[in-house]
Structures are given as C-alpha cells and as structure tokens.
Design a protein around this motif. Structure first.
Motif, PDB file in Angstrom:
ATOM      1  N   CYS A  95      42.310  42.683  31.615  1.00  0.00           N
ATOM      2  CA  CYS A  95      41.952  43.342  32.876  1.00  0.00           C
ATOM      3  C   CYS A  95      41.066  44.560  32.605  1.00  0.00           C
ATOM      4  O   CYS A  95      40.052  44.769  33.292  1.00  0.00           O
ATOM      5  CB  CYS A  95      43.213  43.778  33.623  1.00  0.00           C
ATOM      6  SG  CYS A  95      44.189  42.429  34.329  1.00  0.00           S
ATOM      7  N   ARG A  96      41.442  45.340  31.609  1.00  0.00           N
ATOM      8  CA  ARG A  96      40.667  46.548  31.283  1.00  0.00           C
ATOM      9  C   ARG A  96      39.258  46.200  30.822  1.00  0.00           C
ATOM     10  O   ARG A  96      38.289  46.919  31.121  1.00  0.00           O
ATOM     11  CB  ARG A  96      41.394  47.339  30.201  1.00  0.00           C
ATOM     12  CG  ARG A  96      40.711  48.634  29.796  1.00  0.00           C
ATOM     13  CD  ARG A  96      41.637  49.467  28.906  1.00  0.00           C
ATOM     14  NE  ARG A  96      41.002  50.703  28.479  1.00  0.00           N
ATOM     15  CZ  ARG A  96      40.351  50.852  27.344  1.00  0.00           C
ATOM     16  NH1 ARG A  96      40.255  49.830  26.496  1.00  0.00           N
ATOM     17  NH2 ARG A  96      39.805  52.002  27.027  1.00  0.00           N
ATOM     18  N   TYR A  99      37.385  44.288  34.330  1.00  0.00           N
ATOM     19  CA  TYR A  99      37.343  44.875  35.666  1.00  0.00           C
ATOM     20  C   TYR A  99      36.833  46.308  35.592  1.00  0.00           C
ATOM     21  O   TYR A  99      36.868  46.945  34.537  1.00  0.00           O
ATOM     22  CB  TYR A  99      38.730  44.849  36.319  1.00  0.00           C
ATOM     23  CG  TYR A  99      39.252  43.460  36.621  1.00  0.00           C
ATOM     24  CD1 TYR A  99      38.400  42.426  37.012  1.00  0.00           C
ATOM     25  CD2 TYR A  99      40.610  43.178  36.508  1.00  0.00           C
ATOM     26  CE1 TYR A  99      38.891  41.162  37.279  1.00  0.00           C
ATOM     27  CE2 TYR A  99      41.108  41.918  36.786  1.00  0.00           C
ATOM     28  CZ  TYR A  99      40.243  40.908  37.169  1.00  0.00           C
ATOM     29  OH  TYR A  99      40.722  39.653  37.442  1.00  0.00           O
ATOM     30  N   SER A 100      36.395  46.825  36.727  1.00  0.00           N
ATOM     31  CA  SER A 100      35.932  48.207  36.783  1.00  0.00           C
ATOM     32  C   SER A 100      37.099  49.164  36.561  1.00  0.00           C
ATOM     33  O   SER A 100      38.265  48.793  36.688  1.00  0.00           O
ATOM     34  CB  SER A 100      35.289  48.485  38.149  1.00  0.00           C
ATOM     35  OG  SER A 100      36.273  48.415  39.179  1.00  0.00           O
ATOM     36  N   ARG A 101      36.754  50.412  36.261  1.00  0.00           N
ATOM     37  CA  ARG A 101      37.789  51.409  35.993  1.00  0.00           C
ATOM     38  C   ARG A 101      38.719  51.614  37.194  1.00  0.00           C
ATOM     39  O   ARG A 101      39.943  51.656  37.019  1.00  0.00           O
ATOM     40  CB  ARG A 101      37.112  52.728  35.603  1.00  0.00           C
ATOM     41  CG  ARG A 101      38.087  53.843  35.211  1.00  0.00           C
ATOM     42  CD  ARG A 101      38.813  53.503  33.924  1.00  0.00           C
ATOM     43  NE  ARG A 101      39.602  54.634  33.438  1.00  0.00           N
ATOM     44  CZ  ARG A 101      40.479  54.552  32.465  1.00  0.00           C
ATOM     45  NH1 ARG A 101      40.676  53.381  31.847  1.00  0.00           N
ATOM     46  NH2 ARG A 101      41.159  55.610  32.070  1.00  0.00           N
ATOM     47  N   PRO A 102      38.190  51.746  38.416  1.00  0.00           N
ATOM     48  CA  PRO A 102      39.103  51.915  39.563  1.00  0.00           C
ATOM     49  C   PRO A 102      40.055  50.738  39.743  1.00  0.00           C
ATOM     50  O   PRO A 102      41.250  50.933  40.010  1.00  0.00           O
ATOM     51  CB  PRO A 102      38.153  52.058  40.755  1.00  0.00           C
ATOM     52  CG  PRO A 102      36.878  52.565  40.170  1.00  0.00           C
ATOM     53  CD  PRO A 102      36.781  51.915  38.836  1.00  0.00           C
ATOM     54  N   VAL A 103      39.546  49.512  39.597  1.00  0.00           N
ATOM     55  CA  VAL A 103      40.401  48.330  39.740  1.00  0.00           C
ATOM     56  C   VAL A 103      41.463  48.322  38.651  1.00  0.00           C
ATOM     57  O   VAL A 103      42.648  48.038  38.904  1.00  0.00           O
ATOM     58  CB  VAL A 103      39.557  47.034  39.691  1.00  0.00           C
ATOM     59  CG1 VAL A 103      40.466  45.808  39.623  1.00  0.00           C
ATOM     60  CG2 VAL A 103      38.644  46.952  40.902  1.00  0.00           C
ATOM     61  N   THR A 104      41.050  48.653  37.431  1.00  0.00           N
ATOM     62  CA  THR A 104      41.996  48.693  36.315  1.00  0.00           C
ATOM     63  C   THR A 104      43.118  49.697  36.573  1.00  0.00           C
ATOM     64  O   THR A 104      44.295  49.405  36.319  1.00  0.00           O
ATOM     65  CB  THR A 104      41.263  49.065  35.006  1.00  0.00           C
ATOM     66  OG1 THR A 104      40.277  48.062  34.727  1.00  0.00           O
ATOM     67  CG2 THR A 104      42.232  49.138  33.843  1.00  0.00           C
ATOM     68  N   VAL A 106      44.218  50.815  39.467  1.00  0.00           N
ATOM     69  CA  VAL A 106      45.086  50.321  40.543  1.00  0.00           C
ATOM     70  C   VAL A 106      46.063  49.286  39.992  1.00  0.00           C
ATOM     71  O   VAL A 106      47.272  49.325  40.275  1.00  0.00           O
ATOM     72  CB  VAL A 106      44.258  49.729  41.700  1.00  0.00           C
ATOM     73  CG1 VAL A 106      45.160  48.984  42.685  1.00  0.00           C
ATOM     74  CG2 VAL A 106      43.501  50.829  42.425  1.00  0.00           C
ATOM     75  N   LEU A 107      45.546  48.346  39.190  1.00  0.00           N
ATOM     76  CA  LEU A 107      46.410  47.323  38.604  1.00  0.00           C
ATOM     77  C   LEU A 107      47.460  47.945  37.692  1.00  0.00           C
ATOM     78  O   LEU A 107      48.613  47.502  37.656  1.00  0.00           O
ATOM     79  CB  LEU A 107      45.564  46.307  37.827  1.00  0.00           C
ATOM     80  CG  LEU A 107      44.665  45.393  38.659  1.00  0.00           C
ATOM     81  CD1 LEU A 107      43.818  44.516  37.750  1.00  0.00           C
ATOM     82  CD2 LEU A 107      45.491  44.526  39.594  1.00  0.00           C
ATOM     83  N   PHE A 385      49.191  40.388  41.765  1.00  0.00           N
ATOM     84  CA  PHE A 385      48.223  41.175  41.011  1.00  0.00           C
ATOM     85  C   PHE A 385      48.297  40.892  39.512  1.00  0.00           C
ATOM     86  O   PHE A 385      47.448  41.349  38.752  1.00  0.00           O
ATOM     87  CB  PHE A 385      48.451  42.666  41.282  1.00  0.00           C
ATOM     88  CG  PHE A 385      48.221  43.051  42.707  1.00  0.00           C
ATOM     89  CD1 PHE A 385      46.937  43.273  43.188  1.00  0.00           C
ATOM     90  CD2 PHE A 385      49.293  43.148  43.586  1.00  0.00           C
ATOM     91  CE1 PHE A 385      46.721  43.601  44.514  1.00  0.00           C
ATOM     92  CE2 PHE A 385      49.084  43.481  44.917  1.00  0.00           C
ATOM     93  CZ  PHE A 385      47.804  43.713  45.383  1.00  0.00           C
ATOM     94  N   PRO A 389      44.802  37.421  38.190  1.00  0.00           N
ATOM     95  CA  PRO A 389      43.945  37.654  37.021  1.00  0.00           C
ATOM     96  C   PRO A 389      44.231  36.688  35.871  1.00  0.00           C
ATOM     97  O   PRO A 389      43.303  36.231  35.197  1.00  0.00           O
ATOM     98  CB  PRO A 389      44.279  39.105  36.617  1.00  0.00           C
ATOM     99  CG  PRO A 389      44.769  39.743  37.860  1.00  0.00           C
ATOM    100  CD  PRO A 389      45.516  38.666  38.583  1.00  0.00           C
TER     101      PRO A 389
END
Length: 432
Positions: A95-96, A99-104, A106-107, A385, A389
């Motif tokens: 995921c890291r 995905y973008s930093r904000p999405v990461t 949040v997850l 979530f 992924p």
C-alpha cells in the motif's frame, strides 16, 4: 512504483531454512507454521459470542455459514501469502509503495483502529476467562492482561520457530478442550451434516440472518491479511520463479490446513451450544459467561465449564501474540517506522485496556459483552480497506510477475470481496 521498502519483520526475514534436495514433505514442514499464526485470528474471543448465540438460538443450522466464511478466508489468505512470496512485500508495504501519502496514512489509521479493536476483544476474552477460572473481577483481569507483553518479548528472543511452536501448542490445547466437550455433549451427527448445507431459511429469517452476518463479520479479520503476507517471508525459499511458485503453493497448503483447524474449533463452539442449550430449549444463551455457568449442569460434569474457560484463556493468549506481530508489521510497513517490540505492545495494549477498564467499571459484565460486540463492528468497518487492496495487488502482473492471480482466481476474489463488503455493511447497519 517507489523503491522496495525495508524487509518485513527484518529480524526474522528468511530466518527459517528450507531444505534443498529433499522430498516435498520435508520442504512442506519447513513452511508449516505461518498458517497457524493466521488461523488464530479466526478463532479469537470475538468469535465465541456469535457462535454461542447461533448455536443456542438455531441449533446446527448456521454451521453452513461458518463453513462458507472459512472457505472465503482460505482464498483471501492464499492471496496474502502469494503477495508476500511474489512481490517480497507485505500488504502494508505494498500500500505504501503504490498509493499516495494521504491514502496510505488513512489506511494506516484505519488499520491501527482495527488492531486496537482486535486487542480489545483479546483483553476482554482473557479477563472473562480469568474471572471464570479464578474468580478475578473483570476490572482486575483487564489490568492483568497488561503483563502479557513480557510473554511476547520472551518468546521472540528464542526465534520465530519457537513462537510458532507456542501458538500451535495453544491451538492443540483449544482443540483438545473442544474434543472433550463434544464427547460429553454427544451431538447428533445427522443434524451436523444437515447444518453444513445452506438453507433459504437463513435469508428469510431476519434474526437468523443477523447472527449469520455476525459470524461472517467476526471470522474474516483484516489484520490477518497484513500478518500472513509478512510472516510467509520468514522462509528462505529460492527467489527464482520456480522457488517462488513452490513457496506460494506450500504456504497455501499450510494456511488451508490451519484454517481447517480453525473451522473445527469455531464449528465446535456452535455445535456445543446447539447440543447443550438448543436441544434443551435454552435458545436465549448469547454470552460467554452465561454459557460457562450452564455447561456443567447441561452436560452433567463439573469439569465441562472449567475446560471451556481454559480454551477461552488459550484463545485470548494466542490472539495476543499474533495481534502484536500484526501491529509491528502494520506500523513498519505503512510508515517505515520501527519501534521496540515492548514499546509497540505497551501502546497497543494501553489503548485497549483504558476503554475496557472504564466500561467494565461502569457497566460490569453486561458492558464487557457490549464492548466485545463493538470491537467486532469496528473490525467489520475496516475489513474492505484491507481486502480490496489485497485483491487488486495480486491481480497486477507488474507487481506479481509470473505469480499474478489467474483470471478465475481474480473473479472469485472480487466476488468474495463484494460479498464481505455487502454483508459487513448489512451487519453494521443492523447494529446501528
């Protein structure tokens, strides 16, 4: 895609040797272990209440739901192992990296909340077991669970194989307890076989559907998907295509066999409730401590209740160990932040103990049961979530290479993800 992060569980990465030039069975033994750590999450104290309620209220009918949930779990855990073997990443790292930093972030926050919720169930399950066995008040039992951090530290000092051996030993204790209980209960074999076949009554009876969704919601744990994708990398398998393909196959066999044991234990809880309570007309039993009090008179032996509580205590301790590992994997994978295990464990356990002490102190046993249910709702919220992924990553050839999921597996996995999301959403809506 960003560069590959640091190794997952670096201290244990590729620490278990896989023999070469030997038979398949000996190589399989080298892979046996991670599946049992994963299986622990499918039989933690959070599952007990739903299984007891389902068995006492509806007899053996909901065995088919436990079976269906287990089959879904087998597919998802196979995908998790495949991701770790093929991509060399655990789910949090994937995921890291993608995905973008904000999405990461949040997850990560959602996953941390789920781990605390899971730890909350373990705290309450262990505290209830201590109360049943030793008469320790629930509040003190919750506080006592803080010291199990030292158990984790002691186990990890002796290597990953010893940790796996401890988990498997406790699983054997739990399974042995339920073999004893079922021998006393003498359930109806014909009714058990009929219960494994789904019926339309599950869908048409609102009360039965509600408990069925609860069983599914309490069975598939999100942190297990992060856990399995990491601990499968503790094996020193060959890094060529053939070595990875064999590793994925053997890891899948390991987790499938282990989840078969999880199915036996979950099914045993429901069968025990059906045989001891439902057939006697006690269809209202839904709480663990209530089941404990009634087992001895129902089965005609005082040891029945004690054995039941011992199994619950073993279940809580087992879940504690795997929850600690999952927490370490998630923090390191999402943030690339490494904390000492003792610090990580104390933070997680403190976040679980504080609400448990407050609620138990204010509401007593009834509050503990309600908090246990709430922890399962939180897990249900987080599950999509983790599942989405995982299914997406294992279907990407650029990430998985030759071990990319074939089309039939992708279709099956997305169908399972959709079912889980809909049913967990329905469970959440009903509870709210």
């Amino acid at each position: 895609m960003t560069p590959t992060p640091a190794r997952s569980l670096a201290d244990s990465y590729r620490s278990v040797a896989v023999p070469k030039g030997t038979g398949v069975f000996r190589r399989f033994l080298a892979f046996a272990g991670p599946g049992y750590l994963v299986a622990v999450g499918y039989m933690d104290p959070g599952n007990w209440a739903t299984d007891i309620a389902g068995g006492s209220a509806f007899g053996y009918t909901l065995l088919s739901v436990i079976l269906l949930s287990n089959l879904m779990a087998i597919v998802l855990q196979a995908l998790s192992a495949r991701l770790g073997v093929a991509a060399g990443l655990d789910l949090a790292q994937a995921c890291r990296a993608n995905y973008s930093r904000p999405v990461t972030l949040v997850l990560w926050v959602l996953c941390e909340i789920a781990i605390v919720a899971c730890d909350l169930a373990e705290v309450l399950g262990t505290a209830i077991a201590l109360k049943l066995l030793f008469g320790l008040p629930l509040t003190w039992g919750v506080i006592v669970t803080a010291v199990d951090v030292f158990l984790i530290l002691a186990l990890q000092r002796y290597g990953f194989r010893r940790l796996e051996a401890f988990i498997i030993a406790l699983l054997v204790v739990i399974a042995g307890c339920f073999v004893f209980e079922l021998a006393l209960a003498r359930p109806d074999p014909g009714a058990i076989m009929r219960g494994l076949v789904p019926t339309t009554e599950i869908l048409t009876n609102p009360a039965m559907l509600y408990i069925a969704i609860g069983i599914l919601g309490a069975t598939v744990m999100p942190h297990n998907l992060y856990l399995h994708s990491s601990i499968v990398q503790t094996r020193a398998f060959d890094q060529d295509v053939g070595g990875k393909r064999e590793a994925a196959k053997l890891a899948t066999i390991d987790s499938t066999v282990a989840l078969g044991l999880a199915f036996f234990i979950n099914a045993s809880i429901l069968i025990l409730a059906a045989a001891a309570f439902h057939t006697a007309g006690r269809t209202d039993i839904a709480e663990i401590d209530e089941a404990y009090r009634l087992l001895a008179p129902s089965l005609g032996m005082g040891a029945a209740s004690v054995v039941f509580a011992v199994a619950l205590l073993a279940s809580g301790q087992n879940s504690t160990v795997t929850g600690t590992l999952a927490g370490q994997i998630v923090m390191e994978g999402f943030l690339n932040l490494r904390l000492p295990v003792w610090a990580r464990r104390l933070v997680t356990r403190a976040l679980a103990i504080v609400p448990a002490v407050i609620v138990v102190g204010a509401s007593g046993d009834a509050g503990a049961t309600q908090l246990l249910v709430l922890s399962q709702v939180i897990l249900s919220l987080q599950l999509p979530f983790a599942v989405v992924p995982l299914v997406a990553f294992t279907g990407r050839r650029d990430l998985m290479g030759d071990l990319v999921s074939p089309m039939w597996l992708r279709v099956l996995a997305w169908a399972i993800a959709a079912i889980i999301i809909v049913l967990n959403g329905t469970l959440l809506y009903g509870m709210l």
